[in-house]
Write a protein that holds these residues in place. Structure first.
Motif, PDB file in Angstrom:
ATOM      1  N   GLY A 186       2.490   5.510   4.605  1.00 23.19           N
ATOM      2  CA  GLY A 186       2.228   6.409   3.491  1.00 23.19           C
ATOM      3  C   GLY A 186       3.331   6.498   2.465  1.00 23.19           C
ATOM      4  N   ASN A 187       4.544   6.020   2.782  1.00 18.22           N
ATOM      5  CA  ASN A 187       5.641   6.088   1.817  1.00 18.22           C
ATOM      6  C   ASN A 187       5.766   4.813   0.979  1.00 18.22           C
ATOM      7  OD1 ASN A 187       6.478   4.430   3.864  1.00 18.22           O
ATOM      8  ND2 ASN A 187       8.377   5.513   4.311  1.00 18.22           N
ATOM      9  N   VAL A 188       4.807   3.908   1.077  1.00 16.22           N
ATOM     10  CA  VAL A 188       4.804   2.683   0.273  1.00 16.22           C
ATOM     11  C   VAL A 188       4.034   2.960  -1.016  1.00 16.22           C
ATOM     12  CG1 VAL A 188       4.113   0.255   0.165  1.00 16.22           C
ATOM     13  CG2 VAL A 188       4.914   1.234   2.323  1.00 16.22           C
ATOM     14  N   HIS A 189       4.640   2.658  -2.148  1.00 21.96           N
ATOM     15  CA  HIS A 189       4.004   2.927  -3.440  1.00 21.96           C
ATOM     16  C   HIS A 189       2.795   2.011  -3.654  1.00 21.96           C
ATOM     17  CE1 HIS A 189       3.561   3.319  -7.863  1.00 21.96           C
ATOM     18  NE2 HIS A 189       4.036   4.532  -7.642  1.00 21.96           N
ATOM     19  N   ASP A 190       1.814   2.526  -4.406  1.00 23.61           N
ATOM     20  CA  ASP A 190       0.584   1.768  -4.658  1.00 23.61           C
ATOM     21  C   ASP A 190       0.858   0.426  -5.315  1.00 23.61           C
ATOM     22  OD1 ASP A 190      -0.567   4.004  -3.678  1.00 23.61           O
ATOM     23  OD2 ASP A 190      -1.512   4.661  -5.535  1.00 23.61           O
ATOM     24  N   SER A 191       1.839   0.372  -6.215  1.00 27.72           N
ATOM     25  CA  SER A 191       2.134  -0.868  -6.929  1.00 27.72           C
ATOM     26  C   SER A 191       2.772  -1.920  -6.023  1.00 27.72           C
ATOM     27  CB  SER A 191       3.068  -0.585  -8.113  1.00 27.72           C
ATOM     28  OG  SER A 191       4.299  -0.050  -7.667  1.00 27.72           O
ATOM     29  N   VAL A 192       3.248  -1.513  -4.839  1.00 27.74           N
ATOM     30  CA  VAL A 192       3.821  -2.448  -3.860  1.00 27.74           C
ATOM     31  C   VAL A 192       2.742  -2.927  -2.888  1.00 27.74           C
ATOM     32  CG1 VAL A 192       5.544  -2.742  -2.040  1.00 27.74           C
ATOM     33  CG2 VAL A 192       6.089  -1.382  -4.070  1.00 27.74           C
TER      34      VAL A 192
END
Length: 497
Positions: free
Chosen positions: A260-266
């Motif tokens: 959940g701490n991974v950004h959408d753009s990644v």
């Protein structure tokens, strides 16, 4: 009318079959009608032994999961209890009224011993989608992408603060090559590939050691593979994120689960690769929200021969200061012009991929517009431009102003947003009872497979009903036409006599 009062329980023996007792318009009949469930056997055949005692039918096990998700039952223990007393579920599984329902632990043990390290969940998802494509329900010309979080089975107050290595992004090597090409064109030294690693002298060993860039994150004590999610006004919690793509009709095409701490753009790149590996030739347009407007994503989509449709993104500038678009870029001279018509010349290209353009401090010191331009102590304005900025400009300044954008982008709320809303409300996507990234990836694939199956079954049922109605109408019309022809023939015959 006199009041009727029942006396005790009714112990009448039922002589009807399950087939007769299940309503003809029940959801299980729609599900069973739209697909041949025997496709599961070849997918799991290599996971079973040729010798030993007979196992429980794998189709029954997977149908239990479909009942669990489609009807929003949540736990497998509750699902087994519901199957015991629900004749429609028994009919769907092919279990007679006197046959014992498989125990809730049977599925968990089969998952641990057979399915956990297999690709059976992805293959089932693909097979259901393939069936929907064969019916003509899927339109892949335009795909809609977004990410949603699913609350993890972890206490948000039980965590440790740990230092972890910053992972490389998937496009970093290509970006570094582009940075070095740009630096060489401007007479600068190239950046080495280990630029993120700094060499420091260790007094204890007397040797040089490499310090890798790290960051501090919260690691859950309950589920270490989940990530601390915090976005806007939403509750801060440990969660998983599902990067998902669907078509304009709401059929899910691909989904990848990340912390959940991974950004959408990644997380976009891994899901986009899964999507393109299967359906790249059929996709012409990709519709995303403002969080995906990065030079790397714009470049990736456009270089694949697809158009990217995204909304307007407000400049992240402090209130009262000039926006970046008010500084005009001159491509021929490779410089910027400020609102006071002063030149900001190229200075360098940093390791993040941004070219820096700086003003002359003497021009800025006595400039009447400096209060709205910069607050730097050295009286110098710096404007940055990414080495892949032309791809972002094509998306924001050209594609966004086309008539197709007005037609495609508004459908985003009716497609991908509706998928997430329905799955959270009806198909257990809001909260997960499982722990671990792999288990939640399997669960999310089954949730979206169930969503596709439910959608496909209802569309299929409606098309069959319409076909039956049209057949009845045509039969009635033909009957009356024949009757009318007979009447005309008799009337003309009588008139000639």
């Amino acid at each position: 009318m006199a009041m009727t009062k029942r006396n005790g329980k009714n112990d009448t023996i039922i002589l009807n079959t399950i087939e007769e007792l299940v309503p003809q318009d029940h959801d299980v009949r729609m599900l069973d009608n739209c697909i041949d469930w025997s496709f599961i056997y070849p997918l799991v055949e290599n996971l079973y032994s040729d010798v030993g005692r007979p196992s429980i039918d794998p189709v029954v096990l997977f149908k239990m999961i479909f009942i669990n998700i489609i009807f929003g039952l949540g736990s497998m223990r509750k699902t087994c209890k519901e199957i015991q007393v629900n004749l429609a579920y028994r009919w769907f599984l092919g279990i007679s009224m006197d046959e014992k329902v498989p125990n809730y632990s049977t599925w968990s043990q089969n998952y641990i011993r057979r399915y956990s390290n297999s690709e059976v969940f992805e293959k089932i998802f693909d097979q259901i989608l393939k069936q929907a494509i064969s019916y003509g329900f899927v339109d892949m010309e335009t795909v809609y992408g977004d990410s949603t979080h699913q609350k993890a089975n972890a206490n948000k107050n039980k965590y440790t603060d740990e230092e972890v290595e910053i992972m490389k992004k998937i496009y970093e090597n290509d970006l570094l090559d582009e940075i070095n090409r740009d630096r060489e064109e401007h007479g600068k030294k190239p950046i080495k590939k280990n630029e993120k690693e700094e060499l420091n002298f260790d007094e204890e060993t007397g040797k040089l050691k490499r310090d890798i860039q790290t960051k501090h994150i919260k690691i859950s004590k309950t589920d270490s593979e989940s990530g601390c999610f915090h976005k806007g006004e939403k509750e801060k919690c440990f969660a998983y994120s599902h990067q998902t793509f669907c078509d304009r009709n709401g059929f899910v095409l691909a989904s990848v689960c990340v912390a959940g701490n991974v950004h959408d753009s990644v997380s976009f790149f891994s899901a986009y690769k899964v999507l393109n590996d299967k359906y790249m030739d059929q996709i012409k347009n990709v519709c995303l929200d403002a969080g995906y407007i990065t030079p790397a994503i714009c470049k990736t989509v456009l270089e694949n021969g697809q158009k990217m449709y995204a909304p307007y993104k407000r400049p992240m500038t402090k209130k009262g200061y000039y926006k970046k678009y008010e500084y005009v870029y001159d491509e021929g001279y490779d410089c910027y012009l400020c609102p006071n018509n002063k030149v900001l010349s190229y200075s360098t290209t940093n390791k993040l991929g941004y070219k820096e353009y700086k003003s002359n401090p003497k021009d800025c010191e006595n400039c009447p517009l400096r209060g709205r331009c910069t607050s730097s102590k050295n009286f110098q304005k710096v404007v940055t431009r990414h080495v892949w900025e032309e791809y972002r400009e094509e998306v924001m300044d050209e594609i966004r102003h086309t008539p197709e954008w007005k037609e495609i982008y508004p459908r985003r709320k009716e497609s991908i947003e509706r998928v997430f809303a329905d799955c959270k409300e009806h198909h257990t996507l809001r909260y997960t009872r499982l722990r671990g990234l792999q288990k939640n990836q399997h669960q999310s694939l089954m949730i979206f497979a169930c969503y596709n199956l439910k959608r496909m079954s209802r569309w299929r049922w409606k098309s069959i009903s319409k076909t039956a109605q049209n057949l009845i109408k045509s039969t009635i019309l033909n009957y009356f036409k024949k009757k009318e022809k007979r009447y005309l023939f008799i009337s003309t015959t009588l008139s000639t006599i």
